[in-house]
Scaffold this motif. Sequence first.
Motif, PDB file in Angstrom:
ATOM      1  N   LEU B  19      -6.592  -3.243  -2.693  1.00  0.00           N
ATOM      2  CA  LEU B  19      -5.945  -2.623  -1.541  1.00  0.00           C
ATOM      3  C   LEU B  19      -6.900  -2.736  -0.357  1.00  0.00           C
ATOM      4  O   LEU B  19      -8.047  -2.310  -0.457  1.00  0.00           O
ATOM      5  CB  LEU B  19      -5.670  -1.140  -1.811  1.00  0.00           C
ATOM      6  CG  LEU B  19      -4.338  -0.752  -2.446  1.00  0.00           C
ATOM      7  CD1 LEU B  19      -4.323   0.743  -2.675  1.00  0.00           C
ATOM      8  CD2 LEU B  19      -3.166  -1.169  -1.600  1.00  0.00           C
ATOM      9  N   VAL B  20      -6.422  -3.317   0.736  1.00  0.00           N
ATOM     10  CA  VAL B  20      -7.293  -3.418   1.900  1.00  0.00           C
ATOM     11  C   VAL B  20      -6.743  -2.551   3.024  1.00  0.00           C
ATOM     12  O   VAL B  20      -5.566  -2.195   3.032  1.00  0.00           O
ATOM     13  CB  VAL B  20      -7.424  -4.881   2.403  1.00  0.00           C
ATOM     14  CG1 VAL B  20      -8.069  -5.751   1.336  1.00  0.00           C
ATOM     15  CG2 VAL B  20      -6.066  -5.427   2.811  1.00  0.00           C
ATOM     16  N   SER B  24      -4.406  -0.030  11.585  1.00  0.00           N
ATOM     17  CA  SER B  24      -5.082   1.141  12.136  1.00  0.00           C
ATOM     18  C   SER B  24      -4.053   2.216  12.461  1.00  0.00           C
ATOM     19  O   SER B  24      -2.852   1.935  12.553  1.00  0.00           O
ATOM     20  CB  SER B  24      -5.837   0.763  13.403  1.00  0.00           C
ATOM     21  OG  SER B  24      -4.926   0.644  14.474  1.00  0.00           O
ATOM     22  N   ALA B  25      -4.531   3.431  12.638  1.00  0.00           N
ATOM     23  CA  ALA B  25      -3.624   4.541  12.975  1.00  0.00           C
ATOM     24  C   ALA B  25      -2.895   4.262  14.281  1.00  0.00           C
ATOM     25  O   ALA B  25      -1.714   4.600  14.434  1.00  0.00           O
ATOM     26  CB  ALA B  25      -4.408   5.846  13.065  1.00  0.00           C
ATOM     27  N   THR B 268       4.579  -3.449   2.119  1.00  0.00           N
ATOM     28  CA  THR B 268       4.590  -3.536   3.584  1.00  0.00           C
ATOM     29  C   THR B 268       4.820  -2.164   4.203  1.00  0.00           C
ATOM     30  O   THR B 268       4.213  -1.822   5.217  1.00  0.00           O
ATOM     31  CB  THR B 268       5.676  -4.514   4.069  1.00  0.00           C
ATOM     32  OG1 THR B 268       6.879  -4.254   3.366  1.00  0.00           O
ATOM     33  CG2 THR B 268       5.254  -5.954   3.838  1.00  0.00           C
ATOM     34  N   MET B 269       5.715  -1.352   3.590  1.00  0.00           N
ATOM     35  CA  MET B 269       5.946  -0.006   4.126  1.00  0.00           C
ATOM     36  C   MET B 269       4.689   0.833   3.981  1.00  0.00           C
ATOM     37  O   MET B 269       4.339   1.598   4.888  1.00  0.00           O
ATOM     38  CB  MET B 269       7.116   0.667   3.402  1.00  0.00           C
ATOM     39  CG  MET B 269       8.481   0.120   3.777  1.00  0.00           C
ATOM     40  SD  MET B 269       8.888   0.367   5.511  1.00  0.00           S
ATOM     41  CE  MET B 269       9.565   2.011   5.470  1.00  0.00           C
ATOM     42  N   THR B 274       0.472   4.310   5.417  1.00  0.00           N
ATOM     43  CA  THR B 274      -0.893   4.763   5.103  1.00  0.00           C
ATOM     44  C   THR B 274      -1.949   3.804   5.645  1.00  0.00           C
ATOM     45  O   THR B 274      -3.123   4.167   5.722  1.00  0.00           O
ATOM     46  CB  THR B 274      -1.100   4.868   3.578  1.00  0.00           C
ATOM     47  OG1 THR B 274      -1.094   3.532   3.033  1.00  0.00           O
ATOM     48  CG2 THR B 274       0.000   5.675   2.907  1.00  0.00           C
ATOM     49  N   GLY B 275      -1.532   2.592   5.967  1.00  0.00           N
ATOM     50  CA  GLY B 275      -2.491   1.605   6.467  1.00  0.00           C
ATOM     51  C   GLY B 275      -3.016   0.688   5.379  1.00  0.00           C
ATOM     52  O   GLY B 275      -3.625  -0.336   5.658  1.00  0.00           O
ATOM     53  N   LYS B 276      -2.786   1.038   4.087  1.00  0.00           N
ATOM     54  CA  LYS B 276      -3.324   0.254   2.969  1.00  0.00           C
ATOM     55  C   LYS B 276      -2.333  -0.834   2.518  1.00  0.00           C
ATOM     56  O   LYS B 276      -1.145  -0.579   2.368  1.00  0.00           O
ATOM     57  CB  LYS B 276      -3.621   1.178   1.783  1.00  0.00           C
ATOM     58  CG  LYS B 276      -4.728   2.180   2.067  1.00  0.00           C
ATOM     59  CD  LYS B 276      -6.100   1.501   1.921  1.00  0.00           C
ATOM     60  CE  LYS B 276      -7.201   2.536   1.786  1.00  0.00           C
ATOM     61  NZ  LYS B 276      -7.406   3.290   3.054  1.00  0.00           N
TER      62      LYS B 276
END
Lengths: 262, 286
Positions: B19-20, B24-25, B268-269, B274-276
């Motif tokens: 998991l990368v 970003s937020a 993708t969602m 979460t960004g991961k």
Amino acid sequence: MTKFVLDRRKFLTVSAAGLASAPLAGCDVFDAAVAPASPVRGFMAGANELTFRAQRMVLGRAALAREFAESEIRQGMRPNGSTDPNSMEYMFLRQSDFALYKLEVGGLCEAPQSWSLDELRNMPSRTQITRHDCVEGWSCIAKWTGVPLAHVLAEVRPQATARYAVFHCFDIYASGASGRPYYESIDMIDAYHPQTILAYGMNDATLPVENGAPLRLRVERQLGYKMAKYISRIELVESFSHLHGGKGGYWEDHGYDWYAGI
Amino acid sequence: MTAADESGTPGALHPRGELVRRQSAWTRVTHWIWAACLFFLLLSGLQIFNAHPSLYIGQESGFEYNNSVLSIRAERRPDGGIAGITTIWGRTFDTTGVLGFSGSEDEPLGRRVRAFPASVTIPSYQDLATGRVVHFFFGWVLVGTMLVWFIASLINGHLRRDIVPLGADIRGLPGDVASHARFRFPRKRAYSPLQKLAYAVVLLVLFPLIVLTGLAMSPGINAAWPWLIDIFGGRQTARTIHFAVMVLLVGFFVLHVVMVLLAGPINTMRSMITGKYRIDAREGGK
């Protein structure tokens, strides 16, 4: 290879089903939230204040609306809204070609006065070819001739407390079962703007009844509904909250923004 | 077989990698604000369009001559029924039930004669004033979010890394097109050339274009910045471009959702919430 074909077929079936069901989802779920009395609607309408301030910031007092060449008048001026007022007073004045018409200007000013159409025509005049932009989305180019409102204001000498010019009109605008008198208001920045005129002529002829005879307003940096037709009286006020629906204009009382710069 | 083919096997055959941190937020928050804005702007925009459902080329609308490129209206049929008629560039189509005339038979006629149907306008009934309130509110939110996104993406490198297509992306384009055509979507750490191109067009071309054509319709802005309306060739042309960009954005949205589904909706969602993002094993570490 077989696997790839199956994948694509499955995908196409699913997407076709998805697209077919999309229009079934109705949009009336938002109707209550955006209805006139709803607080959500009130919050969103706050953005109109932002629009007004932002436009005034980039616009300044003197920026002129684009004026066009004679060759760009390619059609008659499309009439909209009331086109044939039927109030007793208006029909009486119309019979004599507005010879008995007098424009009254009063309210918060030192020298309230009234002028006949001939007297208005003898004042300094301004002619401008401009594009009329309706809130509905259409535009139409026409030539307007009239007396600058600034000149009329100089004659009546507004008091320092006067913040708005209110235009009272002859036409009772019919919407649904009941009709209400048309009126409009602009602030003193637009009232003194050089292109703000009380027009009595259109496309080199007398202003026709369907376009607002004997006198209509042109406020070229705003949308069409600000440009009241069939003006009977101009009143200078500090606030318009006591007039009609209190929002400063017929359409404003029906949910449109007071500042019609977009 | 090339490397792309090996990692491009679909679905469960992807070798699970690590998991990368993908988004970003700033990207995630602005993405969802835009999603909401575009939804409400589209539906209120169609309400505004319905007030005068014709598009023209030039400064003004031809009423005594024809400069119309699109018009939607209702017409009475010889048999007494009502048809919805759409004319695009002089070609006329019967669009009864969708454009021009729609709604169920127990509704009054006045509610059924409308360009876009009630199901895609806010409010559902004809009300230009309310459509404008909703449209301008979300217009401001969209523009504000665009500014925040642009500054944040300039600083955190999102713009340079993921959006603007560079030389390597242009060279990789044919291979990426071929892999998309085969429905192969390797889960890589970086955006693919087509992804970059799509996002660059939407974020750097279509978003600014739809805002500027919107402003070009404003008589106030016309007086303040006369050059703006000249760029677009007149107010009615600006209105037509505004509509055309809307159609392109709707097209992007459909494609975007299809790609999310094809590329693995959960992964993708997750990356946009979460960004991961989980990449393929062979992609790891690069």
